[in-house]
Design an enzyme around this catalytic site. Structure first.
Site, PDB file in Angstrom:
ATOM      1  NE  ARG A   1      -2.850  -1.601   3.281  1.00 36.14           N
ATOM      2  CZ  ARG A   1      -2.498  -1.283   4.525  1.00 36.14           C
ATOM      3  NH1 ARG A   1      -2.357  -0.015   4.873  1.00 36.14           N
ATOM      4  NH2 ARG A   1      -2.310  -2.216   5.429  1.00 36.14           N
TER       5      ARG A   1
ATOM      6  CE  LYS B   1      -7.177  -3.530   5.107  1.00 40.19           C
ATOM      7  NZ  LYS B   1      -6.326  -4.561   4.680  1.00 40.19           N
TER       8      LYS B   1
ATOM      9  CG  HIS C   1      -7.501  -3.725   9.615  1.00 39.41           C
ATOM     10  ND1 HIS C   1      -6.169  -3.446   9.842  1.00 39.41           N
ATOM     11  CD2 HIS C   1      -7.517  -4.566   8.561  1.00 39.41           C
ATOM     12  CE1 HIS C   1      -5.427  -4.089   8.963  1.00 39.41           C
ATOM     13  NE2 HIS C   1      -6.218  -4.775   8.171  1.00 39.41           N
TER      14      HIS C   1
ATOM     15  CB  SER D   1       0.189  -5.588   8.009  1.00 40.25           C
ATOM     16  OG  SER D   1      -0.831  -4.814   7.479  1.00 40.25           O
TER      17      SER D   1
ATOM     18  CB  CYS E   1       0.674  -8.562  14.324  1.00 42.52           C
ATOM     19  SG  CYS E   1       1.774  -7.165  14.336  1.00 42.52           S
ATOM     20  N   GLY E   2       0.144 -11.865  12.976  1.00 36.58           N
ATOM     21  CA  GLY E   2      -0.547 -13.110  13.320  1.00 36.58           C
ATOM     22  C   GLY E   2      -2.060 -13.034  13.210  1.00 36.58           C
TER      23      GLY E   2
ATOM     24  CG  ASP F   1      -8.029  -7.499   5.910  1.00 35.65           C
ATOM     25  OD1 ASP F   1      -7.242  -7.271   6.857  1.00 35.65           O
ATOM     26  OD2 ASP F   1      -8.001  -6.839   4.855  1.00 35.65           O
TER      27      ASP F   1
ATOM     28  CB  ALA G   1       4.806 -13.164  -2.189  1.00 34.61           C
TER      29      ALA G   1
HETATM   30  C1  SPV Z   1      -3.064  -5.373   5.233  1.00 30.86           C
HETATM   31  O1  SPV Z   1      -1.954  -4.942   4.926  1.00 30.86           O
HETATM   32  O2  SPV Z   1      -3.619  -5.101   6.308  1.00 30.86           O
HETATM   33  C2  SPV Z   1      -3.784  -6.251   4.292  1.00 30.86           C
HETATM   34  C3  SPV Z   1      -3.350  -6.309   2.910  1.00 30.86           C
HETATM   35  O3  SPV Z   1      -4.771  -6.837   4.663  1.00 30.86           O
HETATM   36  S1  SPV Z   1      -3.765  -4.901   2.004  1.00 30.86           S
HETATM   37  O4  SPV Z   1      -4.710  -5.300   0.998  1.00 30.86           O
HETATM   38  O5  SPV Z   1      -2.533  -4.432   1.415  1.00 30.86           O
HETATM   39  O6  SPV Z   1      -4.338  -3.930   2.894  1.00 30.86           O
HETATM   40 MN    MN Z   2      -5.559  -5.935   6.466  1.00 39.96          MN
END
Ligand code: SPV
Ligand code: MN
Length: 632
Positions: A89, A232, A251, A272, A274-275, A291, A388
């Protein structure tokens, strides 16, 4: 109002039947939105996606035909590459257009509305020449549900349209049902000029959010976090909407935790890496989402739905031992997109930490790759990116929860917050009540940076509810809504804080990856009223016997009393330092609810008092001896 000429142009560009598919929706805003980009971005043709499986399959085939995805050996599997500079992002170029109607938080990344719209106009002008424009309709949430919002996506990327088809529920039928005047979020994306099927002008990458119009624009990028509008980008719009309507857009994962006949649902917010996904995927439990969740007050209790229908998960370290269920779905025929992994000549994908032997050569996100090849600095050229990912439907997982599609959602008994913390908080603790949990756990969430993020490792970053990147309203308003939401409930979920990342003095982790199974089961036992606890200045912590029994039953492991004492030690100076850091963060902002400073201040007082009585680091058994066991 759409005029006759623009309607004619739209009709002429639609593939056979497409124009009728649009008009039958009887929604003027849909037509105006599509007609605008049919004209401005000059696509050669327009494909309209309905809920038919054949439309999804046609898009998938297009992604392969265009080279945005390559077929792998296993049936249904493909690999997609984002360019080497388009792997995450883009926070810097994600901006909010200044608003005429909404008070935007000064800390948000803003761009003057007129300037931003001019820029977008130039980037979108003729951007789809020679390409197909995909027009897709989706639901954010289950079909026929009071939680669900509608979304329309325009994109010139078959990969983006294909990803969304896996990750979201098709919404064409819902648009039709809601008919004229149905409101919906709008997303428009162009990958821009492509070179070897990846966005060439990433320096002109833009994600601009218009909260006045509920529309998000994305250009010159392919990475899903920047382009898949419903993820997002929609979350930012939903947070604003939720704040006006007294619900929460978070989130968060949603999972079911079962003990005998009792099943309780939890949501969990983790930054992101962190499990988060691996908690939602704990063996023996069930997953609703990994998510994004919408939470509502339904007759005094919290109910939640998963906005999504699939997982866009980090693939690094997914292997049969640590993530058996995901691994199985990634090695079974079906609709799966791998992104930014190594594709070997035989069509087998390889990623970091997959536990497989590496091939000698293949293709990855930087192009052709050969074993032993060095980069400019003389280091081994990575064969896959750390970020990835895989894109799969939740329905391909054998642990998917039976209530995934329930229109009324599931009742939430507990909310879990978690971050990466090497030395401060215990592995699991429960807040005293909603306000205490929201303010000292969610609003005080921090996480240490890892090698997977840019910049220095081990730096603590504040991350309000792990939602910080997406909060589109002033922080004070967001926190205030949370408190009010809780006050209006008859039954408030319990709030928990977990920490999987405590380290010993020598830097080794105190817990194994699978220990989270124990913490989750303990939380379930707490909300079921089946476990006692020890009250500490920061929350309730488990009794040794309960945890030792769970280690034995779930993991077949001994849990020594010494390990418990170490892990659950109350670390007073570290906890006070955290409070001081968090208070300093909030002092910079206006209109933060006074309760936040009061509740954090009271926690600091309790910690200081405990330090006076017991010293800086207090063993949980000492606290139990002094205070006894709380049955609350
Ligand atoms: C995150 O980074 O919190 C994700 C992947 O779930 S993204 O689609 O890049 O937000
Ligand atoms: Mn996310």
């Amino acid at each position: 109002m759409t005029n006759k000429t623009s309607m004619e142009l739209l009709r002429s560009k639609c593939l056979p039947g497409g124009f009728e598919k649009l008009t039958i929706l009887n929604n003027e805003s849909v037509l105006a939105f599509v007609a605008k980009y049919a004209e401005h971005s000059s696509p050669d043709r327009i494909f309209v996606r309905t809920d038919a499986g054949t439309d999804h399959e046609a898009i998938r085939q297009q992604a392969i035909a265009l080279g945005e995805e390559k077929a792998l050996a296993m049936k249904g599997h493909t690999v997609h590459y984002d360019g080497p500079r388009d792997q995450a992002r883009d926070k810097e170029n994600t901006r909010y257009l200044t608003s005429k109607t909404i008070r935007l938080h000064p800390a948000l990344n803003l761009i003057d509305r007129e300037k931003g719209l001019d820029e977008l106009d130039s980037f979108f002008k003729d951007a789809m020449k020679g390409k197909t424009m995909f027009v897709c309709f989706f639901c954010l949430g289950p079909i026929d549900s009071p939680f669900t919002l509608l979304a329309a996506q325009i994109t010139d990327s078959a990969y983006v349209a294909h990803s969304e088809g896996i990750l979201y529920r098709s919404g064409y039928g819902e648009f039709k049902k809601r008919g004229a005047g149905a409101s919906f979020f709008r997303f428009v994306h162009t990958a821009g000029t492509l070179e070897d099927c990846v966005s060439k002008d990433v320096d002109k990458r833009r994600v601009y959010i218009d909260l006045d119009e509920d529309i998000v624009y994305s250009t010159n990028t392919q990475y899903a976090g920047n382009t898949v509008g419903l993820k997002k980008l929609a979350l930012r719009l939903a947070i604003k909407k939720a704040s006006r309507e007294d619900w929460l857009a978070e989130h968060m994962f949603i999972m079911g935790v079962t003990d005998g006949d009792a099943k309780h649902y939890f949501t969990g917010a983790f930054p992101s890496a962190c499990g988060k996904t691996s908690t939602a995927m704990i063996p023996g439990e069930t997953i609703i989402g990994d998510d994004i969740a919408y939470l509502r007050n339904a007759d005094g209790v919290v109910r939640a739905v998963n906005v999504e229908d699939g997982i866009f998960g980090i693939i690094q370290d997914v292997n049969p031992a640590d993530d058996p269920i995901i691994y199985e779905s990634l090695t079974t025929p079906g609709d799966v997109i791998f992104s930014n992994v190594l594709a070997a000549k035989n069509g087998v994908p390889h990623w970091l930490g997959d536990g497989k032997a590496l091939p000698d050569e293949g293709v990855t996100f930087t192009g052709a790759w050969r074993k032993g090849e060095k980069d400019k600095e003389g280091k081994d050229k990575p064969y896959a990116h750390k970020n990835a990912r895989y894109t799969v439907s939740l329905r391909s997982l054998r642990n998917v929860d039976e209530n995934l599609d329930r229109p009324e959602g599931v009742e939430i008994s507990g909310i879990i917050f978690g971050g990466r913390d090497s030395n401060t908080t215990v592995p699991v603790q429960q807040a005293f009540d909603w306000e205490h949990g929201v303010l000292t756990m969610g609003a005080a969430l921090e996480s240490e940076t890892t090698a997977a993020t840019l910049g220095k490792e081990g730096v603590r970053q504040f991350n309000l509810m792990s939602n910080l990147d997406f909060i589109s309203i002033p922080f004070g308003e967001y926190i205030g809504n949370y408190l009010l939401f809780g006050e209006r409930l008859d039954r408030q979920p319990s709030v928990f804080l977990v920490n999987y990342f405590l380290r010993d003095a020598d830097g080794t982790y105190m817990n194994a990856i699978e220990d989270k199974r124990v913490w989750v089961k303990w939380m379930q036992r707490r909300v079921a009223g089946a476990a006692g606890a020890i009250k500490t200045p920061t929350g309730y912590i488990p009794l040794y016997e309960d945890i030792a029994r769970l280690f034995n039953a779930l993991l077949n492991k001994e849990y020594p009393l010494e390990a418990y004492k170490k892990q659950f030690t109350l670390r007073i100076p570290e906890n006070i330092a955290k409070i001081d850091r968090i208070v300093a963060v909030y002092q910079k902002y206006e209109n933060i609810p006074a309760a936040l400073f009061d509740v954090l201040g009271a926690q600091k007082e309790r910690l200081l008092e405990a330090a006076g009585r017991f010293g800086e680091h207090v063993s949980p058994t000492l606290l139990q001896d002094v205070q006894g066991v709380s049955r609350k």
